[in-house]
Design a protein around this motif. Structure first.
Motif, short mmCIF file in Angstrom:
data_model
loop_
_atom_site.label_atom_id
_atom_site.label_comp_id
_atom_site.label_asym_id
_atom_site.label_seq_id
_atom_site.Cartn_x
_atom_site.Cartn_y
_atom_site.Cartn_z
N ALA A 130 0.84 -1.07 -0.11
CA ALA A 130 0.00 0.14 0.15
C ALA A 130 0.88 1.17 -0.11
CB ALA A 130 -0.89 -0.07 1.09
N TYR A 131 2.03 1.02 1.02
CA TYR A 131 2.93 2.36 0.70
C TYR A 131 3.49 2.37 -0.76
CZ TYR A 131 7.18 4.98 2.29
OH TYR A 131 8.05 6.04 2.44
N ASN A 132 3.98 1.58 -1.34
CA ASN A 132 4.61 1.75 -2.72
C ASN A 132 3.41 2.11 -3.60
OD1 ASN A 132 6.97 0.72 -1.89
ND2 ASN A 132 6.42 -1.50 -2.51
N ALA A 133 2.39 1.71 -3.55
CA ALA A 133 1.05 1.99 -4.32
C ALA A 133 0.93 3.51 -4.22
CB ALA A 133 0.04 1.24 -4.15
N PHE A 134 0.80 3.87 -2.99
CA PHE A 134 0.50 5.38 -2.68
C PHE A 134 1.55 6.33 -3.22
CE2 PHE A 134 2.03 8.66 0.35
CZ PHE A 134 0.86 9.65 0.01
N THR A 135 2.87 5.90 -3.03
CA THR A 135 3.83 6.89 -3.37
C THR A 135 4.04 6.68 -5.27
OG1 THR A 135 5.67 4.99 -3.69
CG2 THR A 135 5.52 6.41 -1.44
N MET A 136 3.76 5.53 -5.79
CA MET A 136 3.65 5.79 -7.30
C MET A 136 2.61 6.44 -7.84
SD MET A 136 4.58 1.56 -7.46
CE MET A 136 4.24 1.36 -9.34
N CYS A 137 1.33 6.28 -7.32
CA CYS A 137 0.03 7.01 -7.76
C CYS A 137 0.43 8.75 -7.57
CB CYS A 137 -1.11 6.77 -6.97
SG CYS A 137 -1.44 5.00 -7.56
N SER A 138 1.18 8.98 -6.40
CA SER A 138 1.32 10.30 -6.23
C SER A 138 2.30 10.84 -7.00
CB SER A 138 1.65 10.52 -4.57
OG SER A 138 0.74 10.04 -3.52
N VAL A 332 -0.27 3.36 -23.18
CA VAL A 332 -0.29 2.52 -22.00
C VAL A 332 1.24 2.11 -21.80
CG1 VAL A 332 -1.05 0.34 -20.81
CG2 VAL A 332 -2.77 1.98 -22.20
N ALA A 333 1.70 2.08 -20.61
CA ALA A 333 3.08 1.71 -20.46
C ALA A 333 3.13 0.48 -19.44
CB ALA A 333 4.18 2.76 -20.14
N SER A 334 4.03 -0.30 -19.77
CA SER A 334 4.27 -1.36 -18.51
C SER A 334 5.74 -1.82 -18.43
CB SER A 334 3.51 -2.86 -18.93
OG SER A 334 3.49 -3.23 -20.08
N SER A 335 6.26 -2.53 -17.67
CA SER A 335 7.74 -3.28 -17.73
C SER A 335 8.36 -2.58 -16.57
CB SER A 335 8.30 -2.97 -19.16
OG SER A 335 9.48 -3.44 -19.07
N GLY A 336 8.28 -2.89 -15.34
CA GLY A 336 9.23 -2.59 -14.46
C GLY A 336 8.87 -1.29 -13.89
N PHE A 337 7.33 -0.80 -13.70
CA PHE A 337 7.02 0.45 -13.19
C PHE A 337 7.10 0.48 -11.72
CE2 PHE A 337 6.69 1.45 -17.39
CZ PHE A 337 6.60 3.22 -17.58
N ASN A 338 8.07 0.42 -10.89
CA ASN A 338 8.09 0.55 -9.58
C ASN A 338 8.31 1.95 -9.12
OD1 ASN A 338 10.94 1.51 -10.11
ND2 ASN A 338 11.80 -0.52 -9.47
N PRO A 339 8.35 2.15 -7.75
CA PRO A 339 8.36 3.28 -7.10
C PRO A 339 9.41 4.41 -8.03
CG PRO A 339 7.86 2.18 -5.55
CD PRO A 339 8.01 1.05 -6.60
N ALA A 340 10.76 3.75 -7.88
CA ALA A 340 11.83 4.49 -8.51
C ALA A 340 11.58 4.96 -9.80
CB ALA A 340 13.00 3.84 -8.18
N LYS A 341 11.01 3.95 -10.73
CA LYS A 341 10.77 4.30 -12.24
C LYS A 341 9.52 5.31 -12.28
CE LYS A 341 10.36 2.21 -16.60
NZ LYS A 341 10.44 1.16 -17.35
N CYS A 342 8.81 5.32 -11.46
CA CYS A 342 7.56 6.20 -11.66
C CYS A 342 8.02 7.70 -11.15
CB CYS A 342 6.36 5.86 -10.58
SG CYS A 342 5.54 4.46 -11.38
#
Length: 393
Positions: A130-138, A332-342
């Motif tokens: 949830a923490y990771n999802a929050f940072t990516m969406c923000s 639409v993009a995919s492939s390794g979209f983690n918090p750092a990449k976002c």
């Protein structure tokens, strides 16, 4: 997406009815809990029960995502016919500091001691995800996210936990930062967490391979689902730009109506069609020059101008679509979209509409370990030395 609030409500109801928070039967709890807890239960049964209070906490900052853990506790309590007092200190979606108790759990030691293992399994990973999802969406507040983590999960229990976590993190990002957040996920079973009647998605690489061409795959999809929006994978044959434009020309009405998207999922072993290192720098220089000014480490440069789905790749696709009048076609993009990449994609102001990701899953599993300690025995505060900070004030 569902057509009405009623449809969303029904989706949530049906999804919760499908969800199974196994195990709840005593024999299954015993089989899946740590043996020393089972032995402790036998000792307590022999020498007398006590009323105890557990403090449950994480060793790192997280976003509180206790819903599945609490629902499981309530189901077990109902099966056993016991009463539990759950004092939730941080409501779902709240930020929680390292070492701060997320909840206090009070009840019979005889009935709680064998639940610790399974309780912690249902809490820690969800809070970190949830923490990771929050940072990516923000960071990418204007981009919609799709949870595509199911294939990376270790079974259906984890898949449910991660979908739930993504919805919690996204809700916090909406409240705090006005983000679009996660709008859906890949499977029907957990779609209710996003207010959806079913999973979202159109075609995998396998369908493109089956069709023999990107265009034919799009035609097959259109003939089968003529009223659905269509997202076409364009990297299968390493002709991202050519195939994207070919599909747009074939479906001009879809393109003009905004019911057509192209998805970039290019492997990290090559650049997308038309790009190489010099042209990657050039496209960012044209659109967001400040993104490549100043120091960047190797990982940041890979996200910006490297092979695969980089910021340069996304800007290149947007330029190509716009040049032929397909400005309503989404990317639409995919492939390794983690918090750092976002975070880097946000700095590069990428013209993205949707991100498909499973990379909000915890990267370091050791960070997901939740911990519980008893802090009161029959109303008397007592905890192992070094954990006094957990005692209720």
């Amino acid at each position: 997406m569902p057509d009405s609030a009623n449809a969303k409500t029904e989706a949530v109801k049906q999804g919760e009815e499908r969800s199974s928070l196994w195990p709840v039967e005593d024999r299954d709890v015993t089989a899946w809990t740590d043996h020393y807890f089972n032995r402790s239960k036998k000792v307590v049964e022999k020498f007398g029960d006590q009323k105890v209070t557990y403090a449950v906490f994480m060793r790192r900052p997280v976003v509180s995502a206790p819903g599945l853990a609490i629902r499981w506790l309530e189901e077990v309590a109902s099966k056993r016919g016991i009463q539990l007092d759950i004092e939730l200190r941080y409501a779902e979606g709240r930020w929680v500091g390292a070492g701060e108790p997320i909840m206090y759990l009070t009840g019979s030691l005889c009935h709680l001691v064998d639940l610790e293992t399974l309780l912690l399994q249902r809490l820690g990973p969800a809070c970190v995800a949830a923490y990771n999802a929050f940072t990516m969406c923000s960071d990418l507040a204007s981009v919609a996210f799709l949870a595509m983590d199911a294939r990376h999960c270790a079974g259906s229990d984890m898949a449910e936990m991660m979908a739930y976590a993504a919805s919690v993190g996204a809700d916090r990002a909406r409240r705090k930062n006005g983000a679009i957040g996660f709008i859906g996920n890949a499977t029907d079973a957990t779609a209710h967490y996003f207010g959806q009647a079913g999973g979202l998605g159109t075609m995998p690489h396998a369908l493109v391979g089956y069709a023999g061409s990107t265009l034919r795959a799009a035609e097959m999809f259109d003939e089968t689902f003529p009223n659905d929006s269509m997202t076409v994978l364009v990297d299968y044959f390493a002709r991202e730009i050519t195939d994207a434009l070919t599909v747009c020309r074939r479906f001009p009405r879809r393109a003009a109506d905004g019911r057509l998207s192209v998805r970039l999922d290019t492997a990290g072993s090559r650049f997308i069609e038309t790009l190489d290192p010099p042209s990657s720098y050039a496209v960012l220089e044209r659109n967001v020059p400040r993104a490549i000014r100043g120091y960047r480490n190797e990982e940041e440069l890979r996200y910006l101008v490297g092979p695969g789905v980089s910021a340069a790749a996304i800007w290149t696709m947007r330029e190509a679509l716009n040049a032929e009048g397909f400005d309503k076609v989404k990317i639409v993009a995919s492939s390794g979209f983690n918090p750092a990449k976002c975070r880097l994609m946000a700095e590069a102001e990428v013209p993205l509409d949707v991100v498909g990701t499973g990379s909000y899953l915890p990267n370091s599993w050791s960070e997901t370990y939740a911990t519980a300690d008893i802090v009161e025995y029959d109303g008397v505060a007592r905890v192992k030395v070094g954990r006094e900070f957990l005692i209720r004030k």
